[in-house]
Design an enzyme around this catalytic site. Structure first.
Site, PDB file in Angstrom:
ATOM      1  N   LYS A   9      39.541  40.770  31.236  1.00  0.00           N
ATOM      2  CA  LYS A   9      38.639  41.004  30.106  1.00  0.00           C
ATOM      3  C   LYS A   9      39.236  40.439  28.813  1.00  0.00           C
ATOM      4  CE  LYS A   9      36.658  45.288  32.011  1.00  0.00           C
ATOM      5  NZ  LYS A   9      36.281  46.685  31.661  1.00  0.00           N
ATOM      6  N   TYR A  49      26.731  45.038  34.324  1.00  0.00           N
ATOM      7  CA  TYR A  49      26.871  46.450  33.944  1.00  0.00           C
ATOM      8  C   TYR A  49      25.508  47.136  33.913  1.00  0.00           C
ATOM      9  CZ  TYR A  49      31.848  45.831  32.768  1.00  0.00           C
ATOM     10  OH  TYR A  49      33.214  45.610  32.816  1.00  0.00           O
ATOM     11  N   ASN A 112      40.169  48.089  28.689  1.00  0.00           N
ATOM     12  CA  ASN A 112      41.009  48.426  29.843  1.00  0.00           C
ATOM     13  C   ASN A 112      41.390  47.212  30.688  1.00  0.00           C
ATOM     14  OD1 ASN A 112      38.518  48.027  30.912  1.00  0.00           O
ATOM     15  ND2 ASN A 112      38.297  50.049  31.834  1.00  0.00           N
ATOM     16  N   HIS A 115      38.431  44.117  35.151  1.00  0.00           N
ATOM     17  CA  HIS A 115      37.350  44.626  35.994  1.00  0.00           C
ATOM     18  C   HIS A 115      37.710  44.303  37.435  1.00  0.00           C
ATOM     19  CE1 HIS A 115      33.443  45.229  37.888  1.00  0.00           C
ATOM     20  NE2 HIS A 115      33.670  44.088  38.519  1.00  0.00           N
ATOM     21  N   GLU A 126      28.848  40.325  43.027  1.00  0.00           N
ATOM     22  CA  GLU A 126      29.594  39.931  41.826  1.00  0.00           C
ATOM     23  C   GLU A 126      30.222  38.544  41.981  1.00  0.00           C
ATOM     24  OE1 GLU A 126      32.271  43.169  40.902  1.00  0.00           O
ATOM     25  OE2 GLU A 126      30.617  44.473  40.302  1.00  0.00           O
TER      26      GLU A 126
END
Ligand code: UDP
Ligand code: MG
Length: 153
Positions: A9, A49, A112, A115, A126
């Site tokens: 990310k 998401y 965080n 993913h 995905e």
């Protein structure tokens, strides 16, 4: 063997953590079958998401995930989806176990750093969302016999 989708990310890219996080997956024995940098868009994030679009934090998540380009990876291994999720740790970096990626590199519920796909169904969707078929390179390391015993491959 299973394939899973990982995203480094903006919180990883911006903080210069890409090499260190990638090294963990390589050290573990996971096989890189796809890797590229890309700029995420609202459109792809609303799909990715979809389970979160109605949550109050979604606009913030959208800003966060588009703040810089990201690096997407397809990693292969026996039980790779579960192995990578275990290495990733709990969603909130403050609750993630030390030794996990989020536990070691994050103190945030949003920022965080990675993913990782959470089920075989999600992984398949995905990988197809972020990679064209020709961007996934099927290959086997010469030293596969030192990563797995024959029945595990
Ligand atoms: N997220 C957040 N606040 C929350 C829950 C999730 O900012 O309360 C963000 C966080 O970046 C997380 C992502 O939304 O990684 C996707 O959430 P999910 O519940 O799918 O967690 P994950 O699968 O990433 O652990
Ligand atoms: Mg998730």
């Amino acid at each position: 063997m299973e394939k899973t989708l990982v995203i480094f990310k903006p919180s990883a890219v911006e903080r210069g953590l890409v090499g260190r996080i990638l090294a963990r997956f390589e050290n573990k024995g996971l096989i890189i079958e796809g890797i590229k940098m890309m700029q995420l868009t609202e459109e792809i994030l609303r799909e990715h998401y979809a389970h979160l679009v109605d949550r109050p934090f979604f606009p913030s998540l959208l800003r966060s995930m588009t703040a810089t380009p990201v690096i997407v990876l397809c990693l292969k291994g026996n039980d790779a989806i579960n192995v990578v999720r275990m290495m990733t740790g709990a969603t909130n970096g403050r609750k993630a176990q030390p030794g996990t990626i989020r536990g070691d590199f994050s103190v945030s519920g949003q920022e965080n750093v990675v993913h990782a796909s959470s089920s075989p169904e999600d992984a398949e969707v995905e990988i197809a969302r972020f990679f064209r078929p020709e961007e996934i390179i099927e290959w086997t390391p010469a030293g596969i016999g030192f990563i797995y015993e024959p029945d595990e491959r």
